[in-house]
Scaffold this motif. Structure first.
Motif, short mmCIF file in Angstrom:
data_model
loop_
_atom_site.label_atom_id
_atom_site.label_comp_id
_atom_site.label_asym_id
_atom_site.label_seq_id
_atom_site.Cartn_x
_atom_site.Cartn_y
_atom_site.Cartn_z
N TRP A 94 27.10 -34.29 -16.74
CA TRP A 94 27.64 -35.34 -15.89
C TRP A 94 26.94 -36.63 -16.28
O TRP A 94 25.71 -36.66 -16.30
CB TRP A 94 27.36 -34.95 -14.43
N SER A 118 32.21 -42.42 -13.74
CA SER A 118 31.54 -41.12 -13.64
C SER A 118 32.33 -40.10 -14.46
O SER A 118 33.49 -39.83 -14.18
CB SER A 118 31.47 -40.70 -12.17
N MET A 144 32.60 -36.29 -16.00
CA MET A 144 32.11 -34.94 -15.73
C MET A 144 32.79 -33.94 -16.66
O MET A 144 34.01 -33.86 -16.70
CB MET A 144 32.38 -34.59 -14.27
N HIS A 159 25.05 -31.93 -1.61
CA HIS A 159 24.01 -32.94 -1.42
C HIS A 159 24.56 -34.06 -0.52
O HIS A 159 25.75 -34.07 -0.21
CB HIS A 159 23.57 -33.51 -2.78
N ARG A 172 32.67 -44.53 -0.06
CA ARG A 172 32.77 -44.37 -1.51
C ARG A 172 34.23 -44.19 -1.88
O ARG A 172 34.87 -43.21 -1.47
CB ARG A 172 31.91 -43.15 -1.87
N HIS A 194 37.01 -43.58 -4.75
CA HIS A 194 37.17 -43.05 -6.10
C HIS A 194 38.55 -43.41 -6.62
O HIS A 194 39.54 -43.27 -5.90
CB HIS A 194 37.07 -41.52 -6.10
N ILE A 203 36.60 -31.58 -4.90
CA ILE A 203 35.47 -32.17 -4.17
C ILE A 203 35.54 -31.76 -2.71
O ILE A 203 36.57 -31.89 -2.06
CB ILE A 203 35.41 -33.71 -4.32
N TRP A 209 41.37 -34.68 -7.04
CA TRP A 209 41.72 -36.01 -7.54
C TRP A 209 43.12 -35.94 -8.16
O TRP A 209 43.54 -34.90 -8.64
CB TRP A 209 40.75 -36.46 -8.63
N PHE A 261 35.77 -41.52 0.79
CA PHE A 261 34.98 -40.63 1.64
C PHE A 261 33.64 -41.26 1.94
O PHE A 261 33.25 -42.27 1.35
CB PHE A 261 34.84 -39.24 1.01
N HIS A 297 28.41 -33.21 0.42
CA HIS A 297 29.55 -33.06 -0.49
C HIS A 297 29.14 -32.31 -1.75
O HIS A 297 27.96 -32.19 -2.06
CB HIS A 297 30.20 -34.41 -0.81
N VAL A 332 30.91 -30.88 -5.80
CA VAL A 332 31.98 -31.10 -6.77
C VAL A 332 32.03 -29.98 -7.80
O VAL A 332 30.99 -29.49 -8.25
CB VAL A 332 31.77 -32.46 -7.51
N ARG A 338 36.48 -35.10 -16.97
CA ARG A 338 37.10 -35.83 -15.87
C ARG A 338 36.44 -37.20 -15.75
O ARG A 338 35.21 -37.30 -15.72
CB ARG A 338 36.92 -35.05 -14.56
N ILE A 393 33.99 -45.09 -9.51
CA ILE A 393 33.45 -45.04 -8.15
C ILE A 393 33.13 -46.46 -7.69
O ILE A 393 32.44 -47.19 -8.39
CB ILE A 393 32.17 -44.17 -8.10
C1 LMR Z 1 29.33 -37.70 -5.84
O1 LMR Z 1 29.37 -38.76 -5.19
O2 LMR Z 1 28.37 -36.97 -5.80
C2 LMR Z 1 30.48 -37.30 -6.72
O3 LMR Z 1 31.64 -37.51 -6.02
C3 LMR Z 1 30.47 -38.07 -7.96
C4 LMR Z 1 31.57 -37.68 -8.88
O4 LMR Z 1 31.53 -38.14 -10.02
O5 LMR Z 1 32.47 -36.96 -8.48
#
Ligand code: LMR
Ligand code: MN
Length: 426
Positions: free
Chosen positions: A295, A337, A339, A348, A357, A359, A370, A379, A387, A393, A395, A403, A407
């Motif tokens: 990531w 971001s 991944m 976390h 946040r 996306h 997610i 997504w 969110f 959350h 992922v 992906r 953000i």
């Molecule tokens: C996050 O905020 O931990 C994730 O949503 C980041 C991500 O790239 O999906």
């Protein structure tokens, strides 16, 4: 007399000079005071050294001058060289002010000799050892902190503050999660005592989650919320404004960010191109949130400010972001971001409830999921969602390809303009 300064000069002339200097200090005449006492004849007078340090200290405060402050700290340290001749009361007074000024200046390691003096003079006071530990941690020297901690726990095996910090160091610096849990649990046993702090509940819960001991983690989160350390068992950010509305997922129409979302959705192809063209600049995520996979991220804005040169590489993206003032959020970032397939980002929480946040999904979203609190979403390329990342959350990328999402952190809509200006950045 207990509270007198040692080394009082025998000649009445010099004693009189000290009295005058004391008067000058009281009147705010720092310069004259400093010049009067900084003379060879008063080198052995603790009172002269005190007046010198005080005059520099107060002048530094008035003029907000770091050079003066550094000189004041040196003067205090010079006075503390006489520590053996200082009374307990004077030693404490001087040492506390010295440490306070060193911390204000941000050079935490310099406080070590002062704490060592205090520990030597007051060997039965565990607080000085614990404060030295914290000083080392502030200086990012977990190794030194742990040496102090081991010593402290040998002498006070049940000291909760030392237990908690040792647990913290084991978890965050040595990644020894099982051991960390033992120490943190002991520190927080019965939810009582001096270690009863949000961050220790947070780290105990996080260590348990990482170990897959979810029932125990939930119990800790429940207790933490009950004690008021967390907004709820599921929303565990540590830097909060309590009155803000709390919800894991925000329908875009129920936020003031409809225009931002629409603009981003309209330009998603261009944003995707910019995100892909800059791939060489991405950096691996370093907070250790990944259970497996890869990531990486590219910051465009951090704490509301552009990372130098980034917008030249992503002009369309930055233009869309800049059109919404709330997206210059000092408690968040704007970033791409990326991944890889096969990645799992473990459960976390973010640091603060002051941001939402957004996306914008850009590529390879098939097989990606997610979870925010108790709802899992996917997504969709070219689409946005919003969110609150202070909620737990998680992922998964179980699809193929990398992906990519953009953000954009925005201020929580309930924050006032004054709060947006004044809240310390994170
Ligand atoms: C996050 O905020 O931990 C994730 O949503 C980041 C991500 O790239 O999906
Ligand atoms: Mn996150």
């Amino acid at each position: 007399i207990e509270d007198e300064w040692p080394g009082e000069p025998s000649e009445s002339y010099w004693r009189e000079q000290l009295n005058i200097a004391e008067d000058e200090l009281r009147r705010g005449d720092w310069d004259s005071c400093e010049q009067r006492v900084a003379v060879e004849a008063l080198a052995e007078s603790a009172r002269a050294r005190w007046l010198l340090a005080r005059s520099l200290d107060l002048a530094a405060e008035e003029k907000r001058d770091n050079r003066l402050l550094s000189r004041a700290i040196s003067a205090y340290l010079h006075l503390l060289k006489m520590n053996e001749r200082l009374s307990d009361k004077k030693l404490v007074e001087v040492a506390h002010r010295t440490i306070d000024r060193i911390q204000f200046r941000g050079i935490y390691l310099n406080a070590e000799p002062v704490y060592r003096l205090l520990i030597r003079r007051f060997p039965h006071n565990v607080d000085y050892r614990n404060n030295l530990t914290v000083s080392f941690l502030m200086a990012n020297r977990a190794d030194l902190a742990d040496e102090v901690l081991k010593d402290t726990l040998r002498l006070w095996p049940n000291d909760r503050v030392a237990l908690a910090h040792h647990g913290f160091v084991l978890k965050n610096h040595y990644n020894k999660l099982d051991e960390a849990v033992i120490y943190l649990k002991k520190a927080l046993d019965g939810d009582a005592g001096a270690a009863n702090e949000a961050r220790f509940y947070y780290h105990l819960g996080d260590a348990l989650l990482q170990l897959g001991r979810t029932d125990e983690a939930h119990e800790v989160h429940r207790r933490g919320a009950e004690l008021g350390h967390f907004l709820s068992p599921h929303q565990r950010s540590l830097y909060n404004v309590p009155r803000l509305r709390s919800r894991p997922w925000w329908p875009v129409e129920e936020t003031p960010y409809v225009k931002l979302a629409t603009t981003l959705e309209k330009s998603w192809r261009e944003i995707l191109k910019e995100g892909e063209a800059a791939r060489a600049l991405y950096e691996l995520e370093k907070e250790g949130l990944m259970e497996r996979g890869e990531w990486s991220q590219l910051d465009l804005f951090v704490q509301g400010r552009e990372v130098a040169g980034r917008c030249a590489r992503a002009p369309a993206t930055c233009a869309a972001v800049r059109a919404e003032p709330a997206a210059r959020c000092r408690r968040g970032q704007v970033k791409f971001s990326a991944m890889r397939a096969g990645t799992h980002v473990r459960a976390h929480v973010g640091p603060t409830n002051c941001r939402l946040r957004l996306h914008l999904a850009l590529s390879n979203t098939q097989g990606t999921y997610i979870r925010v609190h108790d709802e899992i979403r996917q997504w969709q390329v070219g689409k946005t969602f919003i969110f609150d990342d202070s909620f737990e959350h998680e992922v998964w990328h179980n699809g193929t390809g990398t992906r990519l999402v953009l953000i954009v952190d925005v201020w929580h809509p309930d924050l006032t303009a004054a709060e947006r200006r004044q809240l310390p950045a994170i």
